[in-house]
Each structure stands twice: as C-alpha cells, then as structure tokens.
Design a protein around this motif. Structure first.
Motif, PDB file in Angstrom:
ATOM      1  N   ASP A 111       0.825  -1.214   0.000  1.00  7.05           N
ATOM      2  CA  ASP A 111       0.000   0.000   0.000  1.00  7.05           C
ATOM      3  C   ASP A 111       0.856   1.260   0.000  1.00  7.05           C
ATOM      4  N   ALA A 112       2.079   1.142   0.517  1.00  2.53           N
ATOM      5  CA  ALA A 112       2.953   2.314   0.567  1.00  2.53           C
ATOM      6  C   ALA A 112       3.352   2.781  -0.827  1.00  2.53           C
ATOM      7  N   LEU A 113       3.317   1.875  -1.807  1.00  2.00           N
ATOM      8  CA  LEU A 113       3.710   2.258  -3.159  1.00  2.00           C
ATOM      9  C   LEU A 113       2.724   3.249  -3.774  1.00  2.00           C
ATOM     10  N   ALA A 114       1.482   3.240  -3.288  1.00  2.00           N
ATOM     11  CA  ALA A 114       0.487   4.174  -3.832  1.00  2.00           C
ATOM     12  C   ALA A 114       0.808   5.617  -3.477  1.00  2.00           C
ATOM     13  N   GLN A 115       1.646   5.825  -2.486  1.00  2.00           N
ATOM     14  CA  GLN A 115       2.004   7.176  -2.058  1.00  2.00           C
ATOM     15  C   GLN A 115       3.143   7.769  -2.869  1.00  2.00           C
ATOM     16  N   LEU A 116       3.715   6.988  -3.761  1.00  2.00           N
ATOM     17  CA  LEU A 116       4.820   7.505  -4.574  1.00  2.00           C
ATOM     18  C   LEU A 116       4.313   8.559  -5.557  1.00  2.00           C
ATOM     19  N   PRO A 117       5.060   9.644  -5.744  1.00  2.00           N
ATOM     20  CA  PRO A 117       4.616  10.681  -6.675  1.00  2.00           C
ATOM     21  C   PRO A 117       4.600  10.217  -8.123  1.00  2.00           C
ATOM     22  N   GLU A 118       5.472   9.287  -8.472  1.00  2.00           N
ATOM     23  CA  GLU A 118       5.515   8.747  -9.831  1.00  2.00           C
ATOM     24  C   GLU A 118       6.051   7.326  -9.782  1.00  2.00           C
ATOM     25  N   ASN A 119       5.786   6.594 -10.832  1.00  2.00           N
ATOM     26  CA  ASN A 119       6.234   5.202 -10.923  1.00  2.00           C
ATOM     27  C   ASN A 119       7.730   5.165 -11.249  1.00  2.00           C
ATOM     28  N   PRO A 120       8.560   4.621 -10.342  1.00  2.00           N
ATOM     29  CA  PRO A 120      10.004   4.614 -10.595  1.00  2.00           C
ATOM     30  C   PRO A 120      10.458   3.429 -11.438  1.00  2.00           C
ATOM     31  N   LEU A 121       9.560   2.505 -11.726  1.00  2.00           N
ATOM     32  CA  LEU A 121       9.965   1.286 -12.425  1.00  2.00           C
ATOM     33  C   LEU A 121       9.978   1.505 -13.927  1.00  2.00           C
ATOM     34  N   PRO A 122      11.012   1.031 -14.597  1.00  2.00           N
ATOM     35  CA  PRO A 122      11.094   1.193 -16.059  1.00  2.00           C
ATOM     36  C   PRO A 122      10.358   0.048 -16.756  1.00  2.00           C
ATOM     37  N   PRO A 123      10.057   0.174 -18.011  1.00  2.00           N
ATOM     38  CA  PRO A 123       9.534  -0.965 -18.771  1.00  2.00           C
ATOM     39  C   PRO A 123      10.616  -2.033 -18.908  1.00  2.00           C
ATOM     40  N   SER A 124      10.199  -3.245 -19.072  1.00  2.00           N
ATOM     41  CA  SER A 124      11.177  -4.332 -19.161  1.00  2.00           C
ATOM     42  C   SER A 124      10.641  -5.443 -20.054  1.00  2.00           C
ATOM     43  N   LEU A 125      11.558  -6.246 -20.499  1.00  2.00           N
ATOM     44  CA  LEU A 125      11.231  -7.462 -21.239  1.00  2.00           C
ATOM     45  C   LEU A 125      11.678  -8.659 -20.419  1.00  2.00           C
ATOM     46  N   GLU A 126      10.753  -9.560 -20.122  1.00  2.00           N
ATOM     47  CA  GLU A 126      11.088 -10.784 -19.397  1.00  2.00           C
ATOM     48  C   GLU A 126      11.322 -11.879 -20.423  1.00  2.00           C
ATOM     49  N   LEU A 127      12.555 -12.340 -20.475  1.00  2.00           N
ATOM     50  CA  LEU A 127      12.995 -13.250 -21.527  1.00  2.00           C
ATOM     51  C   LEU A 127      13.180 -14.647 -20.957  1.00  2.00           C
ATOM     52  N   SER A 128      12.383 -15.594 -21.436  1.00  2.00           N
ATOM     53  CA  SER A 128      12.607 -16.998 -21.088  1.00  2.00           C
ATOM     54  C   SER A 128      13.727 -17.545 -21.963  1.00  2.00           C
ATOM     55  N   VAL A 129      14.518 -18.445 -21.383  1.00  2.00           N
ATOM     56  CA  VAL A 129      15.689 -18.966 -22.076  1.00  2.00           C
ATOM     57  C   VAL A 129      15.496 -20.460 -22.291  1.00  2.00           C
ATOM     58  N   ALA A 130      15.903 -20.942 -23.459  1.00  2.00           N
ATOM     59  CA  ALA A 130      15.815 -22.372 -23.758  1.00  2.00           C
ATOM     60  C   ALA A 130      16.619 -23.167 -22.727  1.00  2.00           C
ATOM     61  N   PRO A 131      16.148 -24.370 -22.325  1.00  2.00           N
ATOM     62  CA  PRO A 131      16.824 -25.146 -21.271  1.00  2.00           C
ATOM     63  C   PRO A 131      18.300 -25.390 -21.536  1.00  2.00           C
ATOM     64  N   GLU A 132      18.684 -25.636 -22.783  1.00  2.00           N
ATOM     65  CA  GLU A 132      20.083 -25.924 -23.080  1.00  2.00           C
ATOM     66  C   GLU A 132      20.983 -24.698 -22.964  1.00  2.00           C
ATOM     67  N   ARG A 133      20.379 -23.520 -22.763  1.00  2.00           N
ATOM     68  CA  ARG A 133      21.173 -22.290 -22.662  1.00  2.00           C
ATOM     69  C   ARG A 133      21.135 -21.690 -21.259  1.00  2.00           C
ATOM     70  N   ARG A 134      20.782 -22.500 -20.258  1.00  2.00           N
ATOM     71  CA  ARG A 134      20.652 -21.977 -18.906  1.00  2.00           C
ATOM     72  C   ARG A 134      21.890 -22.192 -18.055  1.00  2.00           C
ATOM     73  N   THR A 135      23.001 -22.538 -18.653  1.00  2.00           N
ATOM     74  CA  THR A 135      24.234 -22.667 -17.885  1.00  2.00           C
ATOM     75  C   THR A 135      24.757 -21.274 -17.539  1.00  2.00           C
ATOM     76  N   PRO A 136      25.513 -21.151 -16.445  1.00  2.00           N
ATOM     77  CA  PRO A 136      26.043 -19.831 -16.066  1.00  2.00           C
ATOM     78  C   PRO A 136      26.848 -19.171 -17.177  1.00  2.00           C
ATOM     79  N   GLU A 137      27.645 -19.961 -17.897  1.00  2.00           N
ATOM     80  CA  GLU A 137      28.488 -19.383 -18.936  1.00  2.00           C
ATOM     81  C   GLU A 137      27.652 -18.807 -20.088  1.00  2.00           C
ATOM     82  N   LEU A 138      26.661 -19.585 -20.535  1.00  2.27           N
ATOM     83  CA  LEU A 138      25.846 -19.122 -21.656  1.00  2.27           C
ATOM     84  C   LEU A 138      24.949 -17.952 -21.254  1.00  2.27           C
TER      85      LEU A 138
END
Length: 300
Positions: A111-138
């Motif tokens: 509820d405290a977020l409603a008191q913010l003068p403006e939305n501080p969060l930027p737009p974003s893209l949530e990207l799912s990754v193929a299982p074979e590419r989920r290693t730390p290196e990749l």
C-alpha cells in the motif's frame, strides 16, 4: 561335437554348476541384487532430482530493463532480437504492471507504493531462455550481448541463483558417479571371488576335461555362462525388491515430497526401461566377474 551340441552342453554345465554350489552362487546373486537395487533407487532418485532441477531452472528468466523513451516499434524490434539470441520468448512488462506486481509481492507493505509521486519502475522485457542455454556461462554471454543493444539500461538473470543451482546439480551427479563406481568395483570383486570358489570346487572335473583335450575356451565357457546367469538372477531379485519397495514405501514418499518433485514423484519405480537396464547391467556384471575368475583359476 557340433556347435549346437556345444552350446547345449555349456548351458547344461552352467545350470549344473549353479546347483552344485548353491550357497556360493547365492552370495554372488545376492551381491549383484543389492548393487542393482541400489542402482535402481539411485536411477529413480536421479530422475526425480533432474525433474526438480529442471522445474527450478524453468523459473530462470533474463529481465531486460528498457529506456522509458523507447517507442513501441523499437521495443518490438528489440524483442525480436532477444528471442532470436536466446531461443526463447520475450514478454513486455509495462511500468504500471510491474508496480502492481511489486505491490502484490510486498503484501501489506504494498500500500505504501500508492504514495509515490511517480512510478520509478522502467519498462522491461522478461525473456525466457531455452533449457540448453541456462548454464552460467551461456547466460553470462547472453547478458553481455544484450547489454550493448540500444535502448537497454540493465540486465538481470539471477546470476548467483543460477550458479548455485548448477553447482548442486554437478555435485549430485559427481557424487552419484563416484558411489556407482565404488559399488560396481566391489560387486565385480565379490562375484569374481565367489566364482573362484566354484571353480576350485570343480577343479578335478576341469583337470579331467583338459586331460582329454578340452581347450581353455571349452573349459571357460560354462563358467562365463554361470556368471551371466548369476547377473540375470541378481537383476530379477533387484527388480522384485524395487517393486516391493515401491508398493510398501512409494505412496508415503510420494505424499511427502510431491510438493517438491511434482508429477515425477508419482511415477512407478519399476518401469520397462529400468528393468531392461538392470537386466543388461546384471548380465554384464556377472560376465565381467566370471571372466576375471576363469582367467586366474581355469589353468589347473
């Protein structure tokens, strides 16, 4: 002697050897059964753990934070590039949607977020990754590739969680491999030792066969078949043990761990594929043990 007569003799001699020293062969069969029973449990447990790791890995997403001034056409173009680079799918999360999600996650504090003068969060893209590419290196390479794209202000994929999850998977697989190697070595030694006792008990028969001109291969063949039969019998006993374990303990374990392992935990423990694998493994264990035994003790 024809080839068919030789094969028939070998199998009759092997069956007679099992009857001749039942206690010795009982020890070998029991040893193989215990090893294969443990291997079957480990195989099923490993499959369940792989399912758990896959389900946890499925939660891994790359969050790409975008500059607020990007136009919708630019966002669509960027999304296309990300999906091509990752082999997954990108979903646009607008600032208002991100703020509502954050408020839900915070619960009463949201509820405290409603008191913010403006939305501080930027737009974003949530990207799912193929299982074979989920290693730390990749994932790190993908994140580095994304950071340099125009309009991207930040990339986050939970690096520490991914590395910890991967380390756990590697440790489990390595531990299972070491344990399997130890059990395999001990089983071969015990099977070989028991067959050596069986060969020693029939040393007079072997000596007579050699006196009448039998070759080493002719003498060894029945003992190799004995080892193979021991392995098959051990596999059958192990499968019966796994079936009994599944019927007696399986429902309890399923109810205890189904919230973690999901549908995988409700699968039958003894499946045709596992039965075939244990049968092949048992036959090979018996053959290797008998081969070592006859190699040392057939020349009497």
């Amino acid at each position: 002697m024809s080839a068919l007569a030789k094969v028939s003799y070998f199998w009759r001699s092997a069956a007679g050897g099992l009857r001749h020293s039942p206690f010795v062969h009982f020890i070998a069969i029991t040893t193989i059964a215990i090893a294969l029973f443990a291997a079957g449990l480990a195989r099923t447990t490993g499959r369940a753990l792989d399912g758990l790791l896959a389900s946890l890995g499925g939660e891994v997403e790359v969050t790409v934070y975008l500059a607020p001034e990007l136009a919708l056409e630019q966002v669509d173009s960027l999304r296309t590039k990300l999906e091509a680079a990752s082999g997954g799918k990108a979903v646009l999360v607008k600032p208002d949607e991100a703020l509502k999600r954050l408020a839900r996650e915070l619960g009463d504090l949201g509820d405290a977020l409603a008191q913010l003068p403006e939305n501080p969060l930027p737009p974003s893209l949530e990207l799912s990754v193929a299982p074979e590419r989920r290693t730390p290196e990749l994932l790190e390479a993908l994140a580095t590739q994304i950071r340099v794209l125009p309009g991207v202000t930040g990339v986050d994929y939970g690096r520490e969680a991914v590395e910890r999850l991967t380390a756990i998977a590697r440790a489990l697989r390595f531990g299972g491999l070491v344990a399997f190697a130890v059990v395999l070595f001990a089983t071969i030694i015990i099977v070989s030792a028991t067959l050596q006792l069986a060969i020693y008990a029939r040393r007079e028969e072997i000596e007579i066969q050699k006196l009448v001109g039998a070759t080493d291969r002719f003498v060894k063949a029945p003992f190799l078949i004995e080892g193979f039969l021991q392995g098959l019998l051990g596999a059958a006993v192990a499968l019966m043990g796994l079936w009994a374990f599944d019927r007696a303990v399986g429902p309890t374990l399923t109810s205890l761990f189904s919230f973690l392992l999901g549908p995988t935990s409700s699968e039958a423990l003894v499946r045709p594929v596992l039965a075939m694998e244990l049968g092949v493994a048992g036959g090979l264990l018996g053959l290797v043990g008998s081969f070592i035994a006859v190699g040392r003790f057939s020349r009497v």
